[in-house]
Design a protein around this motif. Structure first.
Motif, PDB file in Angstrom:
ATOM      1  N   LEU A 124       0.808  -1.217   0.000  1.00  0.00           N
ATOM      2  CA  LEU A 124       0.000   0.000   0.000  1.00  0.00           C
ATOM      3  C   LEU A 124       0.843   1.269   0.000  1.00  0.00           C
ATOM      4  CD1 LEU A 124      -2.792   1.198   0.002  1.00  0.00           C
ATOM      5  CD2 LEU A 124      -2.837   1.030   2.505  1.00  0.00           C
ATOM      6  N   ASP A 125       1.896   1.310   0.805  1.00  0.00           N
ATOM      7  CA  ASP A 125       2.718   2.515   0.865  1.00  0.00           C
ATOM      8  C   ASP A 125       3.445   2.743  -0.458  1.00  0.00           C
ATOM      9  OD1 ASP A 125       3.819   4.771   2.429  1.00  0.00           O
ATOM     10  OD2 ASP A 125       5.731   3.728   2.155  1.00  0.00           O
ATOM     11  N   PHE A 126       3.904   1.664  -1.086  1.00  0.00           N
ATOM     12  CA  PHE A 126       4.531   1.802  -2.404  1.00  0.00           C
ATOM     13  C   PHE A 126       3.533   2.395  -3.399  1.00  0.00           C
ATOM     14  CE2 PHE A 126       5.641   0.564  -6.661  1.00  0.00           C
ATOM     15  CZ  PHE A 126       7.021   0.676  -6.720  1.00  0.00           C
ATOM     16  N   LEU A 127       2.303   1.876  -3.400  1.00  0.00           N
ATOM     17  CA  LEU A 127       1.293   2.381  -4.330  1.00  0.00           C
ATOM     18  C   LEU A 127       1.000   3.855  -4.086  1.00  0.00           C
ATOM     19  CD1 LEU A 127      -1.415  -0.419  -4.677  1.00  0.00           C
ATOM     20  CD2 LEU A 127       0.342   0.263  -6.306  1.00  0.00           C
ATOM     21  N   SER A 128       0.890   4.240  -2.829  1.00  0.00           N
ATOM     22  CA  SER A 128       0.597   5.637  -2.502  1.00  0.00           C
ATOM     23  C   SER A 128       1.686   6.554  -3.027  1.00  0.00           C
ATOM     24  CB  SER A 128       0.454   5.805  -0.986  1.00  0.00           C
ATOM     25  OG  SER A 128      -0.635   5.058  -0.494  1.00  0.00           O
ATOM     26  N   ARG A 129       2.930   6.155  -2.835  1.00  0.00           N
ATOM     27  CA  ARG A 129       4.044   6.969  -3.312  1.00  0.00           C
ATOM     28  C   ARG A 129       4.117   6.976  -4.842  1.00  0.00           C
ATOM     29  NH1 ARG A 129       7.760   8.076   0.952  1.00  0.00           N
ATOM     30  NH2 ARG A 129       7.203   6.969   2.858  1.00  0.00           N
ATOM     31  N   LEU A 130       3.894   5.817  -5.449  1.00  0.00           N
ATOM     32  CA  LEU A 130       3.928   5.725  -6.912  1.00  0.00           C
ATOM     33  C   LEU A 130       2.899   6.665  -7.532  1.00  0.00           C
ATOM     34  CD1 LEU A 130       4.933   4.246  -9.515  1.00  0.00           C
ATOM     35  CD2 LEU A 130       3.120   2.565  -9.097  1.00  0.00           C
ATOM     36  N   CYS A 131       1.689   6.654  -6.987  1.00  0.00           N
ATOM     37  CA  CYS A 131       0.614   7.465  -7.561  1.00  0.00           C
ATOM     38  C   CYS A 131       0.762   8.954  -7.244  1.00  0.00           C
ATOM     39  CB  CYS A 131      -0.743   6.955  -7.065  1.00  0.00           C
ATOM     40  SG  CYS A 131      -1.170   5.323  -7.677  1.00  0.00           S
ATOM     41  N   SER A 132       1.517   9.285  -6.220  1.00  0.00           N
ATOM     42  CA  SER A 132       1.745  10.692  -5.902  1.00  0.00           C
ATOM     43  C   SER A 132       2.940  11.262  -6.669  1.00  0.00           C
ATOM     44  CB  SER A 132       1.960  10.879  -4.397  1.00  0.00           C
ATOM     45  OG  SER A 132       3.136  10.226  -3.964  1.00  0.00           O
ATOM     46  N   LEU A 133       3.902  10.405  -7.004  1.00  0.00           N
ATOM     47  CA  LEU A 133       5.102  10.859  -7.707  1.00  0.00           C
ATOM     48  C   LEU A 133       4.918  10.882  -9.226  1.00  0.00           C
ATOM     49  CD1 LEU A 133       7.820   8.852  -5.719  1.00  0.00           C
ATOM     50  CD2 LEU A 133       7.532  11.334  -5.710  1.00  0.00           C
ATOM     51  N   TYR A 134       4.022  10.064  -9.757  1.00  0.00           N
ATOM     52  CA  TYR A 134       3.875   9.911 -11.202  1.00  0.00           C
ATOM     53  C   TYR A 134       2.406   9.885 -11.595  1.00  0.00           C
ATOM     54  CZ  TYR A 134       8.700   8.139 -10.847  1.00  0.00           C
ATOM     55  OH  TYR A 134      10.031   7.991 -10.592  1.00  0.00           O
ATOM     56  N   ARG A 135       2.180  10.150 -12.884  1.00  0.00           N
ATOM     57  CA  ARG A 135       0.882   9.799 -13.475  1.00  0.00           C
ATOM     58  C   ARG A 135       0.952   8.315 -13.832  1.00  0.00           C
ATOM     59  NH1 ARG A 135      -2.923  12.971 -15.782  1.00  0.00           N
ATOM     60  NH2 ARG A 135      -3.102  11.415 -17.440  1.00  0.00           N
ATOM     61  N   LEU A 136       0.204   7.513 -13.117  1.00  0.00           N
ATOM     62  CA  LEU A 136       0.330   6.072 -13.254  1.00  0.00           C
ATOM     63  C   LEU A 136       0.023   5.599 -14.664  1.00  0.00           C
ATOM     64  CD1 LEU A 136       0.878   3.345 -11.956  1.00  0.00           C
ATOM     65  CD2 LEU A 136      -1.503   3.284 -11.186  1.00  0.00           C
ATOM     66  N   ASP A 137      -0.971   6.193 -15.309  1.00  0.00           N
ATOM     67  CA  ASP A 137      -1.311   5.747 -16.659  1.00  0.00           C
ATOM     68  C   ASP A 137      -0.180   6.030 -17.645  1.00  0.00           C
ATOM     69  OD1 ASP A 137      -1.962   8.358 -16.054  1.00  0.00           O
ATOM     70  OD2 ASP A 137      -3.524   8.530 -17.564  1.00  0.00           O
ATOM     71  N   ASP A 138       0.595   7.113 -17.413  1.00  0.00           N
ATOM     72  CA  ASP A 138       1.746   7.388 -18.281  1.00  0.00           C
ATOM     73  C   ASP A 138       2.846   6.348 -18.071  1.00  0.00           C
ATOM     74  OD1 ASP A 138       0.508   9.614 -19.316  1.00  0.00           O
ATOM     75  OD2 ASP A 138       1.544  11.039 -18.008  1.00  0.00           O
ATOM     76  N   VAL A 139       3.093   5.987 -16.813  1.00  0.00           N
ATOM     77  CA  VAL A 139       4.103   4.969 -16.518  1.00  0.00           C
ATOM     78  C   VAL A 139       3.710   3.641 -17.151  1.00  0.00           C
ATOM     79  CG1 VAL A 139       5.193   3.610 -14.684  1.00  0.00           C
ATOM     80  CG2 VAL A 139       4.838   6.063 -14.361  1.00  0.00           C
ATOM     81  N   LEU A 140       2.435   3.269 -17.022  1.00  0.00           N
ATOM     82  CA  LEU A 140       1.983   1.998 -17.587  1.00  0.00           C
ATOM     83  C   LEU A 140       2.076   1.993 -19.107  1.00  0.00           C
ATOM     84  CD1 LEU A 140      -1.107   1.236 -15.312  1.00  0.00           C
ATOM     85  CD2 LEU A 140       1.084   0.030 -15.359  1.00  0.00           C
ATOM     86  N   SER A 141       1.814   3.120 -19.729  1.00  0.00           N
ATOM     87  CA  SER A 141       1.922   3.190 -21.187  1.00  0.00           C
ATOM     88  C   SER A 141       3.362   2.954 -21.633  1.00  0.00           C
ATOM     89  CB  SER A 141       1.438   4.557 -21.682  1.00  0.00           C
ATOM     90  OG  SER A 141       0.056   4.721 -21.434  1.00  0.00           O
ATOM     91  N   SER A 142       4.303   3.526 -20.897  1.00  0.00           N
ATOM     92  CA  SER A 142       5.713   3.325 -21.216  1.00  0.00           C
ATOM     93  C   SER A 142       6.122   1.869 -21.013  1.00  0.00           C
ATOM     94  CB  SER A 142       6.576   4.242 -20.337  1.00  0.00           C
ATOM     95  OG  SER A 142       7.948   4.032 -20.582  1.00  0.00           O
TER      96      SER A 142
END
Length: 221
Positions: A124-142
């Motif tokens: 959960l903490d990893f997800l929270s940081r990932l979604c606050s630091l990046y646009r998740l959909d952009d990361v997934l597209s890459s």
């Protein structure tokens, strides 16, 4: 007419229409919630060994320490509800998978890092940081552009990406951004012949689970 595998059950075809809540879950389609891909201790130990060998080729000493700290947290699965990761750990993993900020890993050696991401997607903490630091959909597209380049990457890279997306659909923290990514890439993610005609059973399993997880969200919403 499959009837949950019971050959003695009468066929459901031609039966009277019933409200959705009474029809489902059913023996034929019992899954109401999205399914995650967990890791057991043996799998985590194997991942850690391969990651350590590869990271020594691409990381400096400071980056290696950051990776080691992240691995220590992710390998303690019983502590996911209380343990914390660092922004540096999240950024290092994303930079490695996207070949940014001076980190360059050979494409055929990226799959253990994708495996680490798949496991991190349950923290959960990893997800929270990932979604606050990046646009998740952009990361997934890459990440998708690499994972679906089946002529260049190992099959493990492809199915681990699919498993990571499945895990992202489990948590409310990452679900909406992941659904946005899937909606924006429907033809590639949900209807690509790269996946529907793939020969590897784990790729097909990851693809089927992704469809199941999306279907469960469609139903619940």
């Amino acid at each position: 007419a499959y009837n949950g595998g019971d050959p003695g059950a009468s066929s459901s075809y031609g039966s009277k229409e019933t409200p959705r809540g009474e029809r489902w879950p059913s023996p034929d389609f019992p899954q109401r919630l999205p399914l995650p891909f967990d890791s057991n201790r043996n799998a985590l130990n194997g991942m850690t060994k391969v990651l350590t060998e590869t990271s020594m080729e691409i990381y400096d000493e400071k980056q290696q320490l950051v990776l080691n700290d992240l691995l220590d947290v992710i390998c303690e699965t019983s502590r996911y509800h209380a343990s914390k990761v660092t922004d540096q750990g999240v950024q290092l993993l994303v930079d490695t998978l996207t070949s940014t900020n001076g980190i360059s890993c050979p494409l055929d050696k990226l799959f253990p890092f994708m495996d680490l991401l798949r496991g991190c997607c349950l923290h959960l903490d990893f997800l929270s940081r990932l979604c606050s630091l990046y646009r998740l959909d952009d990361v997934l597209s890459s990440l998708m552009a690499q994972a679906f380049d089946v002529d260049s990457v190992k099959s493990a890279h492809t199915f681990l990406f699919l498993q990571a997306v499945c895990n992202l659909l489990v948590s409310s923290t990452s679900r909406d951004a992941t659904l946005d990514f899937i909606a924006a890439n429907q033809d590639t993610v949900l209807g690509s012949s790269t996946l529907t005609q793939h020969k590897h059973k784990h790729v097909l399993n990851g693809y089927a689970t992704l469809l199941l997880n999306v279907a469960s969200h469609v139903f619940n919403e």
